[in-house]
Design an enzyme around this catalytic site. Structure first.
Site, mmCIF file in Angstrom:
data_model
loop_
_atom_site.group_PDB
_atom_site.id
_atom_site.type_symbol
_atom_site.label_atom_id
_atom_site.label_comp_id
_atom_site.label_asym_id
_atom_site.label_seq_id
_atom_site.Cartn_x
_atom_site.Cartn_y
_atom_site.Cartn_z
ATOM 1 N N ALA A 252 0.853 -1.196 0.000
ATOM 2 C CA ALA A 252 0.000 0.000 0.000
ATOM 3 C C ALA A 252 0.885 1.241 0.000
ATOM 4 O O ALA A 252 2.014 1.205 0.482
ATOM 5 C CB ALA A 252 -0.883 -0.016 1.237
ATOM 6 N N CYS A 260 4.341 3.673 -17.396
ATOM 7 C CA CYS A 260 3.528 2.578 -17.948
ATOM 8 C C CYS A 260 2.127 2.473 -17.377
ATOM 9 O O CYS A 260 1.150 2.576 -18.105
ATOM 10 C CB CYS A 260 4.256 1.261 -17.745
ATOM 11 S SG CYS A 260 5.624 1.082 -18.867
HETATM 12 C C1 UDX Z 1 5.725 -1.540 -14.731
HETATM 13 C C2 UDX Z 1 5.553 -3.069 -14.829
HETATM 14 O O1 UDX Z 1 5.962 -3.678 -13.603
HETATM 15 C C3 UDX Z 1 6.324 -3.638 -15.998
HETATM 16 O O2 UDX Z 1 6.056 -5.016 -16.121
HETATM 17 C C4 UDX Z 1 5.895 -2.893 -17.267
HETATM 18 O O3 UDX Z 1 6.595 -3.346 -18.382
HETATM 19 C C5 UDX Z 1 6.102 -1.395 -17.109
HETATM 20 O O4 UDX Z 1 5.368 -0.945 -15.972
HETATM 21 P P1 UDX Z 1 7.536 0.149 -13.765
HETATM 22 O O5 UDX Z 1 6.610 1.240 -14.173
HETATM 23 O O6 UDX Z 1 8.982 0.287 -14.093
HETATM 24 O O7 UDX Z 1 7.073 -1.251 -14.406
HETATM 25 O O8 UDX Z 1 7.454 0.002 -12.181
HETATM 26 P P2 UDX Z 1 6.888 -0.976 -11.085
HETATM 27 O O9 UDX Z 1 8.003 -1.412 -10.247
HETATM 28 O O10 UDX Z 1 6.007 -2.004 -11.628
HETATM 29 O O11 UDX Z 1 6.030 0.084 -10.216
HETATM 30 C C6 UDX Z 1 5.030 0.879 -10.822
HETATM 31 C C7 UDX Z 1 4.390 1.790 -9.797
HETATM 32 O O12 UDX Z 1 3.579 1.055 -8.885
HETATM 33 C C8 UDX Z 1 5.367 2.580 -8.918
HETATM 34 O O13 UDX Z 1 4.894 3.899 -8.788
HETATM 35 C C9 UDX Z 1 5.344 1.855 -7.603
HETATM 36 O O14 UDX Z 1 5.630 2.696 -6.518
HETATM 37 C C10 UDX Z 1 3.898 1.381 -7.544
HETATM 38 N N1 UDX Z 1 3.717 0.174 -6.723
HETATM 39 C C11 UDX Z 1 4.241 -1.026 -7.118
HETATM 40 C C12 UDX Z 1 2.957 0.236 -5.556
HETATM 41 O O15 UDX Z 1 2.448 1.315 -5.180
HETATM 42 N N2 UDX Z 1 2.763 -0.906 -4.829
HETATM 43 C C13 UDX Z 1 3.278 -2.115 -5.186
HETATM 44 O O16 UDX Z 1 3.049 -3.098 -4.470
HETATM 45 C C14 UDX Z 1 4.043 -2.173 -6.378
#
Ligand code: UDX
Length: 436
Positions: A252, A260
């Protein structure tokens, strides 16, 4: 195999360099001369763990090169990867301007049969359009086929993910193209999902939309937990141990950002509209995320009658750790709202500060370290869980701040850690500790 990659952005560069690492001969084409020159000199224009080392090694082995010249770059290539950007257009759909331009350049310069492989995230049906556009503009008598090979890389661990991802998806309506792509990807040693063109395009959107849903869902559970006295850490752990749910992506926080999830969720809603199909789940996922981004400011406004003149230290600005990317970072809205409320904001980010300066309000001041940002601050807010921020001792807040009050948007500390620290601690989906 001889491969060209068009676009040396984050996806294209990682793809090109990693394919060369497998032993393929790769030429990366980009219209930006400055970038090409940097890359030829072994300098990566983006911050990505392990990328520059691989780039230098493969430059030295002569397996990767860079050019702005399409004709030279496409010569004798069996596969041409399209990895140009597909930003969000004004109506939420993907803007295909760069794809169109690349297609025309390919058509004008291609002198041999080839398979065009799309890496960029494109709306379902775009690969057929790519084929038509190239075929309609071909100058030489050559045959092309198209395939989709979406990327699932996370920024910050893109090189690692390329070699250790869960699966590789390849889609084409042409069997020969599928066989060729399978051969190219065999070296990664990962499970390969073979499918048709449209399903491959859809897998990318469906995967990102699902992950975004998981985040908005856990954030909703967190907001409720807070109100009914539950702890989201325990709730998420208990849920995640069910294999059908899975424990990852249940952190959270202040919502998802980046290049993305925000773009792809809006794009799939827009694909739905075009297909005359409403997507109520995803519309709410997007709305819930927008609300979540500013939840930390709402918490501040509940705690203090006014933020006017308050010195606020903002720790972390990038949309997530290990990247300098500020795209759709919650820090943009949070700092905007803080300034609007009259707060004096001093921000620190180990890597993204330079990018942040071009995006955040001018009134934001920048510190060179966590310590400096906290000095004489009235309130501290964590927006990105960088390792050095997570590991910064709670005693440091107490020693430097006027009053040690921390709003943690990423749940970096356990409640047990905070209890004896003397820091007033507000987080997401958990009870306030040491509160007044
Ligand atoms: C994402 C996908 O994971 C990847 O497979 C796709 O190709 C591109 O988009 P990315 O945007 O690099 O990758 O970051 P990711 O680590 O997935 O996190 C995305 C966002 O979600 C971040 O802002 C992160 O803080 C948030 N997040 C992620 C959460 O708030 N909680 C989580 O449990 C996981």
């Amino acid at each position: 195999m001889d491969i060209a990659v068009i676009g040396t952005g984050y996806v294209g560069l990682v793809t090109g360099v990693c394919l060369s690492e497998l032993g393929h001969q790769v030429t990366c084409i980009d219209i930006d001369e400055r970038k090409v020159e940097m890359l030829e000199n072994g300098k990566s224009p983006i911050y990505e763990d392990g990328l520059e080392e691989l780039l230098v090694q493969n430059l030295q082995k002569g397996r990767v090169d860079f050019t702005t010249d399409y004709r030279k770059g496409l010569r004798n290539k069996q596969l041409v990867y399209l990895a140009v950007g597909t930003p969000q257009g004004d109506d939420g759909s993907a803007d295909l301007t760069y794809i169109e331009a690349a297609c025309r350049n390919i058509a004008e310069n291609l002198e041999n049969d080839t398979v065009i492989v799309t890496k960029s995230t494109v709306p379902v049906g775009t690969n057929e359009h790519i084929k038509e556009t190239i075929e309609a503009n071909l100058v030489h008598d050559v045959t092309i086929n198209v395939a989709s090979n979406p990327e699932f890389l996370r920024q910050g661990s893109a090189v690692h993910d390329t070699f250790h991802g869960d699966r590789i998806v390849i889609g084409s309506d042409d069997n020969e193209a599928l066989v060729m792509l399978e051969r190219v990807n065999e070296g990664f040693g990962l499970p390969i999902v073979k499918t048709d063109l449209r399903s491959a395009e859809m897998i990318k959107y469906a995967s990102n939309a699902f992950l975004a849903t998981k985040i908005s869902f856990i954030n909703e559970m967190a907001n409720l937990s807070e109100r009914i006295g539950a702890n989201i850490d325990h709730v998420a752990r208990g849920m995640g141990m069910d294999n059908r749910i899975g424990g990852s992506f249940l952190n959270a926080g202040i919502g998802y950002g980046g290049s993305c999830f925000p773009k792809d969720t809006r794009a799939i809603i827009s694909i739905g509209k075009e297909a005359d199909y409403d997507m109520p789940i995803l519309e709410n996922v997007v709305d819930a995320n927008e609300r979540q981004r500013v939840i930390i400011v709402e918490k501040l406004l509940t705690r203090f009658s006014s933020l006017n003149g308050k010195r606020v230290a903002v720790l972390g600005l990038a949309f997530k750790p290990n990247t300098d990317d500020m795209r759709e970072a919650p820090s943009i809205e949070v700092t905007g709202k803080l300034i609007e409320a009259g707060a004096e904001v001093t921000a620190y980010d180990p890597v993204a500060a330079d990018n942040a300066k071009t995006i955040l309000p001018d009134q934001v001041r920048y510190a060179g370290s966590v310590e400096e940002a906290l000095q004489h601050a009235d309130i501290a807010i964590i927006l990105t869980e960088w390792k050095e921020i997570k590991e910064f001792p709670l005693a440091g807040y107490r020693d430097r701040m006027n009053e040690a009050i921390l709003f943690d948007g990423r749940n970096c500390f356990t409640l047990d850690e905070v209890r004896g620290s003397g820091v007033e601690y507000h987080s997401i989906g958990r009870p306030v500790v040491n509160g007044k």
